[in-house]
Design an enzyme around this catalytic site. Sequence first.
Site, PDB file in Angstrom:
ATOM      1  N   ASP A  62       0.869  -1.185   0.000  1.00 49.30           N
ATOM      2  CA  ASP A  62       0.000   0.000   0.000  1.00 49.30           C
ATOM      3  C   ASP A  62       0.905   1.234   0.000  1.00 49.30           C
ATOM      4  OD1 ASP A  62      -1.731   2.075   0.601  1.00 49.30           O
ATOM      5  OD2 ASP A  62      -2.783   0.969   2.184  1.00 49.30           O
ATOM      6  N   SER A  88      -9.231   5.597  -8.993  1.00 51.92           N
ATOM      7  CA  SER A  88      -9.335   6.369 -10.240  1.00 51.92           C
ATOM      8  C   SER A  88     -10.754   6.581 -10.760  1.00 51.92           C
ATOM      9  CB  SER A  88      -8.508   5.678 -11.333  1.00 51.92           C
ATOM     10  OG  SER A  88      -9.136   4.461 -11.708  1.00 51.92           O
ATOM     11  N   THR A 103      -5.494   7.085  -0.318  1.00 52.90           N
ATOM     12  CA  THR A 103      -4.543   6.613  -1.340  1.00 52.90           C
ATOM     13  C   THR A 103      -3.959   7.777  -2.141  1.00 52.90           C
ATOM     14  OG1 THR A 103      -5.539   4.433  -1.551  1.00 52.90           O
ATOM     15  CG2 THR A 103      -4.376   5.275  -3.492  1.00 52.90           C
ATOM     16  N   THR A 128      -4.246  14.207 -13.821  1.00 51.45           N
ATOM     17  CA  THR A 128      -5.379  14.151 -14.750  1.00 51.45           C
ATOM     18  C   THR A 128      -5.867  15.549 -15.129  1.00 51.45           C
ATOM     19  OG1 THR A 128      -7.723  13.547 -14.850  1.00 51.45           O
ATOM     20  CG2 THR A 128      -6.811  13.843 -12.665  1.00 51.45           C
ATOM     21  N   ASP A 129      -6.488  15.653 -16.302  1.00 54.38           N
ATOM     22  CA  ASP A 129      -7.071  16.941 -16.705  1.00 54.38           C
ATOM     23  C   ASP A 129      -8.260  17.325 -15.815  1.00 54.38           C
ATOM     24  OD1 ASP A 129      -8.914  15.067 -17.630  1.00 54.38           O
ATOM     25  OD2 ASP A 129      -8.945  15.786 -19.704  1.00 54.38           O
ATOM     26  N   GLU A 130      -8.802  16.339 -15.067  1.00 52.38           N
ATOM     27  CA  GLU A 130      -9.987  16.633 -14.241  1.00 52.38           C
ATOM     28  C   GLU A 130      -9.686  17.625 -13.117  1.00 52.38           C
ATOM     29  OE1 GLU A 130     -12.573  13.496 -13.082  1.00 52.38           O
ATOM     30  OE2 GLU A 130     -12.320  12.414 -14.967  1.00 52.38           O
ATOM     31  N   TYR A 155     -12.858  12.612  -6.406  1.00 55.98           N
ATOM     32  CA  TYR A 155     -11.684  12.055  -7.092  1.00 55.98           C
ATOM     33  C   TYR A 155     -10.743  13.165  -7.570  1.00 55.98           C
ATOM     34  CZ  TYR A 155      -8.948  10.605 -11.169  1.00 55.98           C
ATOM     35  OH  TYR A 155      -7.924  10.434 -12.080  1.00 55.98           O
ATOM     36  N   LYS A 159      -6.882  14.263  -6.483  1.00 63.38           N
ATOM     37  CA  LYS A 159      -5.749  14.352  -7.411  1.00 63.38           C
ATOM     38  C   LYS A 159      -5.141  15.764  -7.385  1.00 63.38           C
ATOM     39  CE  LYS A 159      -4.396  11.634  -9.962  1.00 63.38           C
ATOM     40  NZ  LYS A 159      -3.406  10.504  -9.858  1.00 63.38           N
ATOM     41  N   ASN A 185      -8.108   8.209 -21.147  1.00 64.91           N
ATOM     42  CA  ASN A 185      -7.414   7.151 -21.871  1.00 64.91           C
ATOM     43  C   ASN A 185      -8.377   6.035 -22.255  1.00 64.91           C
ATOM     44  OD1 ASN A 185      -4.003   6.770 -20.746  1.00 64.91           O
ATOM     45  ND2 ASN A 185      -5.171   8.638 -20.872  1.00 64.91           N
TER      46      ASN A 185
HETATM   47  P1  NAD Z   1      -6.704   1.966 -12.367  1.00 64.58           P
HETATM   48  O1  NAD Z   1      -7.812   2.148 -11.384  1.00 64.58           O
HETATM   49  O2  NAD Z   1      -6.917   1.090 -13.560  1.00 64.58           O
HETATM   50  O3  NAD Z   1      -5.414   1.390 -11.610  1.00 64.58           O
HETATM   51  C1  NAD Z   1      -5.009   1.856 -10.371  1.00 64.58           C
HETATM   52  C2  NAD Z   1      -4.008   0.868  -9.804  1.00 64.58           C
HETATM   53  O4  NAD Z   1      -3.548   1.405  -8.542  1.00 64.58           O
HETATM   54  C3  NAD Z   1      -4.607  -0.500  -9.511  1.00 64.58           C
HETATM   55  O5  NAD Z   1      -3.749  -1.516  -9.983  1.00 64.58           O
HETATM   56  C4  NAD Z   1      -4.716  -0.543  -8.003  1.00 64.58           C
HETATM   57  O6  NAD Z   1      -4.592  -1.854  -7.446  1.00 64.58           O
HETATM   58  C5  NAD Z   1      -3.551   0.358  -7.580  1.00 64.58           C
HETATM   59  N1  NAD Z   1      -3.748   0.949  -6.244  1.00 64.58           N
HETATM   60  C6  NAD Z   1      -4.874   1.546  -5.775  1.00 64.58           C
HETATM   61  N2  NAD Z   1      -4.679   1.943  -4.496  1.00 64.58           N
HETATM   62  C7  NAD Z   1      -3.392   1.604  -4.170  1.00 64.58           C
HETATM   63  C8  NAD Z   1      -2.606   1.756  -3.006  1.00 64.58           C
HETATM   64  N3  NAD Z   1      -3.108   2.333  -1.897  1.00 64.58           N
HETATM   65  N4  NAD Z   1      -1.328   1.317  -3.018  1.00 64.58           N
HETATM   66  C9  NAD Z   1      -0.832   0.723  -4.137  1.00 64.58           C
HETATM   67  N5  NAD Z   1      -1.538   0.525  -5.250  1.00 64.58           N
HETATM   68  C10 NAD Z   1      -2.808   0.959  -5.280  1.00 64.58           C
HETATM   69  O7  NAD Z   1      -6.272   3.420 -12.789  1.00 64.58           O
HETATM   70  P2  NAD Z   1      -5.810   3.989 -14.219  1.00 64.58           P
HETATM   71  O8  NAD Z   1      -7.001   4.332 -15.007  1.00 64.58           O
HETATM   72  O9  NAD Z   1      -4.775   3.083 -14.781  1.00 64.58           O
HETATM   73  O10 NAD Z   1      -5.138   5.363 -13.760  1.00 64.58           O
HETATM   74  C11 NAD Z   1      -3.770   5.396 -13.352  1.00 64.58           C
HETATM   75  C12 NAD Z   1      -3.381   6.816 -12.997  1.00 64.58           C
HETATM   76  O11 NAD Z   1      -3.574   7.667 -14.121  1.00 64.58           O
HETATM   77  C13 NAD Z   1      -4.226   7.431 -11.866  1.00 64.58           C
HETATM   78  O12 NAD Z   1      -3.367   8.160 -11.033  1.00 64.58           O
HETATM   79  C14 NAD Z   1      -5.220   8.334 -12.571  1.00 64.58           C
HETATM   80  O13 NAD Z   1      -5.570   9.410 -11.754  1.00 64.58           O
HETATM   81  C15 NAD Z   1      -4.394   8.779 -13.765  1.00 64.58           C
HETATM   82  N6  NAD Z   1      -5.152   9.100 -14.979  1.00 64.58           N
HETATM   83  C16 NAD Z   1      -6.073   8.210 -15.497  1.00 64.58           C
HETATM   84  C17 NAD Z   1      -6.730   8.509 -16.688  1.00 64.58           C
HETATM   85  C18 NAD Z   1      -7.724   7.550 -17.303  1.00 64.58           C
HETATM   86  O14 NAD Z   1      -8.365   7.902 -18.283  1.00 64.58           O
HETATM   87  N7  NAD Z   1      -7.881   6.326 -16.791  1.00 64.58           N
HETATM   88  C19 NAD Z   1      -6.462   9.709 -17.353  1.00 64.58           C
HETATM   89  C20 NAD Z   1      -5.530  10.620 -16.770  1.00 64.58           C
HETATM   90  C21 NAD Z   1      -4.883  10.271 -15.613  1.00 64.58           C
HETATM   91  O1  DAU Z   2     -10.109  12.850 -17.838  1.00 66.99           O
HETATM   92  C1  DAU Z   2      -9.305  11.891 -17.217  1.00 66.99           C
HETATM   93  C2  DAU Z   2     -10.146  11.004 -16.332  1.00 66.99           C
HETATM   94  O2  DAU Z   2     -10.898  10.157 -17.179  1.00 66.99           O
HETATM   95  C3  DAU Z   2      -9.319  10.198 -15.340  1.00 66.99           C
HETATM   96  O3  DAU Z   2      -8.684  11.069 -14.450  1.00 66.99           O
HETATM   97  C4  DAU Z   2     -10.197   9.210 -14.572  1.00 66.99           C
HETATM   98  O4  DAU Z   2      -9.389   8.376 -13.745  1.00 66.99           O
HETATM   99  C5  DAU Z   2     -10.926   8.347 -15.571  1.00 66.99           C
HETATM  100  O5  DAU Z   2     -11.794   7.442 -14.899  1.00 66.99           O
HETATM  101  C6  DAU Z   2     -11.719   9.209 -16.540  1.00 66.99           C
HETATM  102  O6  DAU Z   2     -12.814   9.884 -15.852  1.00 66.99           O
HETATM  103  P1  DAU Z   2     -14.263  10.040 -16.502  1.00 66.99           P
HETATM  104  O7  DAU Z   2     -15.238  10.239 -15.411  1.00 66.99           O
HETATM  105  O8  DAU Z   2     -14.249  11.015 -17.608  1.00 66.99           O
HETATM  106  O9  DAU Z   2     -14.397   8.564 -17.162  1.00 66.99           O
HETATM  107  P2  DAU Z   2     -15.620   7.520 -17.203  1.00 66.99           P
HETATM  108  O10 DAU Z   2     -15.214   6.437 -18.150  1.00 66.99           O
HETATM  109  O11 DAU Z   2     -16.067   7.128 -15.844  1.00 66.99           O
HETATM  110  O12 DAU Z   2     -16.780   8.375 -17.872  1.00 66.99           O
HETATM  111  C7  DAU Z   2     -16.600   8.966 -19.164  1.00 66.99           C
HETATM  112  C8  DAU Z   2     -17.856   9.734 -19.485  1.00 66.99           C
HETATM  113  O13 DAU Z   2     -18.929   8.790 -19.698  1.00 66.99           O
HETATM  114  C9  DAU Z   2     -18.336  10.643 -18.372  1.00 66.99           C
HETATM  115  O14 DAU Z   2     -18.914  11.807 -18.945  1.00 66.99           O
HETATM  116  C10 DAU Z   2     -19.417   9.839 -17.655  1.00 66.99           C
HETATM  117  C11 DAU Z   2     -20.007   8.997 -18.769  1.00 66.99           C
HETATM  118  N1  DAU Z   2     -20.485   7.639 -18.382  1.00 66.99           N
HETATM  119  C12 DAU Z   2     -19.647   6.847 -17.689  1.00 66.99           C
HETATM  120  C13 DAU Z   2     -20.032   5.585 -17.308  1.00 66.99           C
HETATM  121  C14 DAU Z   2     -19.126   4.682 -16.517  1.00 66.99           C
HETATM  122  C15 DAU Z   2     -21.744   7.233 -18.774  1.00 66.99           C
HETATM  123  O15 DAU Z   2     -22.514   7.966 -19.428  1.00 66.99           O
HETATM  124  N2  DAU Z   2     -22.137   5.959 -18.405  1.00 66.99           N
HETATM  125  C16 DAU Z   2     -21.336   5.128 -17.687  1.00 66.99           C
HETATM  126  O16 DAU Z   2     -21.767   3.990 -17.370  1.00 66.99           O
END
Ligand code: NAD
Ligand code: DAU
Length: 339
Positions: A62, A88, A103, A128-130, A155, A159, A185
């Site tokens: 952790d 995330s 976390t 993240t852009d969020e 969230y 961040k 992504n």
């Molecule tokens: P994810 O949820 O798929 O993976 C997160 C990983 O972190 C998991 O493997 C989980 O087991 C691990 N984790 C969670 N809590 C932990 C802890 N306390 N100690 C150690 N490990 C832990 O997330 P993701 O979508 O791959 O995102 C990765 C990073 O990128 C995040 O920091 C997120 O904010 C950032 N990010 C994500 C997106 C996106 O679109 N998914 C976009 C921009 C930035």
């Molecule tokens: O912008 C970067 C972010 O993108 C990351 O920081 C986050 O970790 C990642 O989860 C993602 O966040 P979003 O909230 O944008 O992603 P999500 O896939 O959850 O949702 C994308 C869009 O779709 C959002 O406008 C909500 C909508 N949505 C999502 C889900 C899961 C739906 O309409 N229905 C759904 O079931």
Amino acid sequence: MTRKKVLITGGAGFIGGNFVQYMINKSPSYDIFNLDLLTYAGDLTKHRDIESKKNYHFVKADIADRDIIISLFENEKFDYVVHFAAESHVDRSITDPGVFVKTNVLGTQVLLDAAKLVGVTKFVHVSTDEVYGELDFDPTTFFTEDTPLQPNSPYSASKASSDLLVRAYHETYGLPVNITRCSNNYGPYHFPEKLIPLTISRVLNNQKVPIYGDGKNIRDWLHVLDHCAAIDLVMHEGVNGEVYNIGGHNERTNLEVVKTIINTLGKSEDLIKFVKDRLGHDKRYAIDSTKLEKLGWKPTFTFETGIAQTIQWYLDNKEWWEQIISGKYQGYFEKQYNV
Ligand code: NAD
Ligand code: DAU
């Protein structure tokens, strides 16, 4: 040449997992340490092909566990830290914010202390852009690195808090850091609670796809391998203390994304079900990544090539996402949205 040690946190997750494989394949002279707690989002089966490699190591821990993290850094003296580990998913942060603070904020601070203690060459914080909040629907507006932080969800607030700590460790202690802020992504091994993999997996199973509100919210989509290449560049060439936005100008409404997937799979749009909107649902994200492009990055996927590749990957890797859905994740959507 001395071998470099790279700690990748969250390397069992979606983006971290892709980055682990990217680095193992690209830089065999690096020793890659994947540190992950294996929460519901962590899965190691994706690393079956690399787990026996000599330069791959896995540590289950952790990031918020100070004693374990400090002693790991003291033993291994990492050169680079690339920090992905986080809670995330925005929806989960709305129902259970506490673990996001633990976390994402506390965990990051523990890692920063450990990195300072051993004097790393670089600490890359994957944000993240969020953190910038939301844009309106004017297509000429974008998030730049100077846009004020105005996070709207627990969230994104967690961040943004971690970003500020990373910045402070640079300003106060001179820690060599970079912060990257990427748009949404998609790609292989995306956990099926997020919009794109959720839609693909549910459509393939002829299940309804929940769209929040009117489906007009906009996200700016980037293929995960383009994100990996951007982080690699920042890790090696980023100017210490700088923030870099990452995005490829692929804005789509949620409805457009879902319809593209349904049509590519030859299914009916009747699978779409409009459900109650997400609380505090950000309208639009759109990234200006000029600063990173000047450093030498450009995306290789368009949304069209990337989504086609991703849909094909989910068709070819049904076993992977089926074991996730039937495992830790069973019944999540049915419970949450009655779909
Ligand atoms: P994810 O949820 O798929 O993976 C997160 C990983 O972190 C998991 O493997 C989980 O087991 C691990 N984790 C969670 N809590 C932990 C802890 N306390 N100690 C150690 N490990 C832990 O997330 P993701 O979508 O791959 O995102 C990765 C990073 O990128 C995040 O920091 C997120 O904010 C950032 N990010 C994500 C997106 C996106 O679109 N998914 C976009 C921009 C930035
Ligand atoms: O912008 C970067 C972010 O993108 C990351 O920081 C986050 O970790 C990642 O989860 C993602 O966040 P979003 O909230 O944008 O992603 P999500 O896939 O959850 O949702 C994308 C869009 O779709 C959002 O406008 C909500 C909508 N949505 C999502 C889900 C899961 C739906 O309409 N229905 C759904 O079931």
